[in-house]
Design an enzyme around this catalytic site. Structure first.
Site, PDB file in Angstrom:
ATOM      1  N   ASN A 118      -1.227  -7.494  37.460  1.00  0.00           N
ATOM      2  CA  ASN A 118      -1.522  -8.522  36.468  1.00  0.00           C
ATOM      3  C   ASN A 118      -2.775  -9.312  36.811  1.00  0.00           C
ATOM      4  OD1 ASN A 118      -0.934  -9.797  33.974  1.00  0.00           O
ATOM      5  ND2 ASN A 118       1.237  -9.525  34.398  1.00  0.00           N
ATOM      6  N   ASN A 154      -2.661  -2.426  32.694  1.00  0.00           N
ATOM      7  CA  ASN A 154      -2.322  -3.772  32.282  1.00  0.00           C
ATOM      8  C   ASN A 154      -3.586  -4.622  32.416  1.00  0.00           C
ATOM      9  OD1 ASN A 154      -0.217  -5.414  31.185  1.00  0.00           O
ATOM     10  ND2 ASN A 154      -0.113  -6.511  33.124  1.00  0.00           N
ATOM     11  N   ARG A 187       0.810   2.755  32.609  1.00  0.00           N
ATOM     12  CA  ARG A 187      -0.271   2.334  31.718  1.00  0.00           C
ATOM     13  C   ARG A 187      -1.073   1.218  32.377  1.00  0.00           C
ATOM     14  NH1 ARG A 187       0.418  -2.774  29.754  1.00  0.00           N
ATOM     15  NH2 ARG A 187       2.511  -3.551  29.282  1.00  0.00           N
ATOM     16  N   GLU A 225      -3.090 -10.564  25.073  1.00  0.00           N
ATOM     17  CA  GLU A 225      -3.468 -10.549  26.495  1.00  0.00           C
ATOM     18  C   GLU A 225      -4.984 -10.514  26.666  1.00  0.00           C
ATOM     19  OE1 GLU A 225      -2.991 -10.674  29.597  1.00  0.00           O
ATOM     20  OE2 GLU A 225      -0.887 -10.407  30.082  1.00  0.00           O
ATOM     21  N   ASP A 240       1.501 -14.312  35.354  1.00  0.00           N
ATOM     22  CA  ASP A 240       0.886 -13.329  34.464  1.00  0.00           C
ATOM     23  C   ASP A 240      -0.632 -13.392  34.636  1.00  0.00           C
ATOM     24  OD1 ASP A 240       0.397 -11.572  32.267  1.00  0.00           O
ATOM     25  OD2 ASP A 240       2.233 -12.229  31.301  1.00  0.00           O
ATOM     26  N   GLU A 282       7.335  -0.223  30.330  1.00  0.00           N
ATOM     27  CA  GLU A 282       8.443  -1.166  30.238  1.00  0.00           C
ATOM     28  C   GLU A 282       9.674  -0.575  29.557  1.00  0.00           C
ATOM     29  OE1 GLU A 282       6.630  -5.520  29.757  1.00  0.00           O
ATOM     30  OE2 GLU A 282       5.750  -4.049  28.399  1.00  0.00           O
TER      31      GLU A 282
END
EC number: 3.1.1.17
Length: 299
Positions: free
Chosen positions: A154, A103, A101, A18, A204, A121
């Site tokens: 995101n 991202n 958390r 990511e 995303d 998740e």
């Protein structure tokens, strides 16, 4: 239209690759492996990868003007000294939550670090909803909370004239836009830009090109979409040989290459056998457009 070429360049797979950021000075690609709990730098000149571990899940990493990096790790912003391989907490968020958390995150043109949180998740892209928030870390290390009730914070970026802030809450399956105040970093007037179609996957990470168009990676969709945020239309689709595409950024010479991260976490052996490059990073060339250099955190 020039012919588009997709090439696997970072062959070391990430569980959840990511947050790619191009570092022009060294011709390196900076990125994270969220659940693999590491920050990595891939050199496009030597093809070598340097990594350092984090203490918990790391959602994003950005360059810092004073040197080193800043990350969104667990529920805190932290400074990274790459030479010493050390991580120092700057500020905590979500202090009233136990299972969230950081991202994705990115730095605005004024040097503020925007990053959002999400519920932990249960399975990939399956989370407890409405647990996340969007924050920004200021140069003086104070933190502003912009809004909460986020499912999965995101992709984010700013228009070229800095008047608009683009944002993705993945499980809403849409790209949204806010009016942006560059002086204060305040956002307002939330509205929808683009609603994903069923086969396009889950929105995303994203980035912007020098023409002001957005490139959005689609998790489970195996593609990156080019969106015109003014008209809300899809201009182009680039398909990848892996389904779980996670984010993208421009880099390379003159920022003409698009780097796309991906994930393999949650895939069974059969799925991984069918997609052996899952978790790797791809370079897309021949798009005929350029990106813009990333911003660095001012604090």
């Amino acid at each position: 239209m020039s012919s588009v070429k997709v090439e696997c360049v970072v062959k070391e797979p990430n569980e959840i690759g990511e947050g790619p950021v191009w570092e022009e000075k060294d011709s390196t690609l900076l990125y994270v492996d969220i659940t693999g709990q590491k920050i990595s730098r891939w050199s496009s000149l030597t093809n070598q990868i340097e990594s350092m571990s984090t203490e918990t899940f790391v959602g994003c990493v950005v360059p810092r003007r004073s040197g080193g990096y800043v990350i969104g790790e667990g529920t805190h912003f932290a400074a990274v000294d790459w030479q010493k391989r050390s991580i120092t907490t700057i500020a905590h968020v979500d202090t009233d939550k136990s299972k969230t958390r950081f991202n994705d995150g990115k730095v605005d043109p004024a040097g503020r670090f925007f990053a959002g949180t999400m519920g932990l998740e249960v399975r990939p892209a399956e989370v407890e909803k409405k647990q996340g928030s969007l924050y920004s870390l200021q140069a003086d290390h104070s933190v502003i909370k912009h809004f909460d009730q986020v499912d999965l914070s995101n992709g984010l970026d700013w228009s070229l004239d800095h008047r608009y802030f683009y944002y993705i809450d993945s499980l809403k399956f849409m790209l949204e836009v806010f009016d942006y105040d560059m002086q204060t970093g305040a956002i307002s007037n939330r509205r929808t830009v683009y609603q994903l179609e069923k086969d396009e996957g889950i929105p995303d990470g994203m980035c912007i090109d020098a023409e002001g168009k957005l490139w959005m990676a689609c998790y489970s969709g195996g593609r990156v979409l080019r969106i015109d945020p003014q008209t809300g239309t899809r201009l182009q689709t680039v398909k990848l040989p892996v389904a779980r595409t996670t984010s993208c950024c421009f880099g390379g010479k003159d920022y003409t290459d698009l780097y796309v991260t991906s994930a393999y976490k949650g895939m069974d052996e059969e799925a991984r056998a069918q997609q052996p490059q899952a978790g790797c990073i791809f370079k897309v060339s021949g798009l005929g457009v350029k990106g813009i250099p990333p911003n660095s955190f001012a604090g």
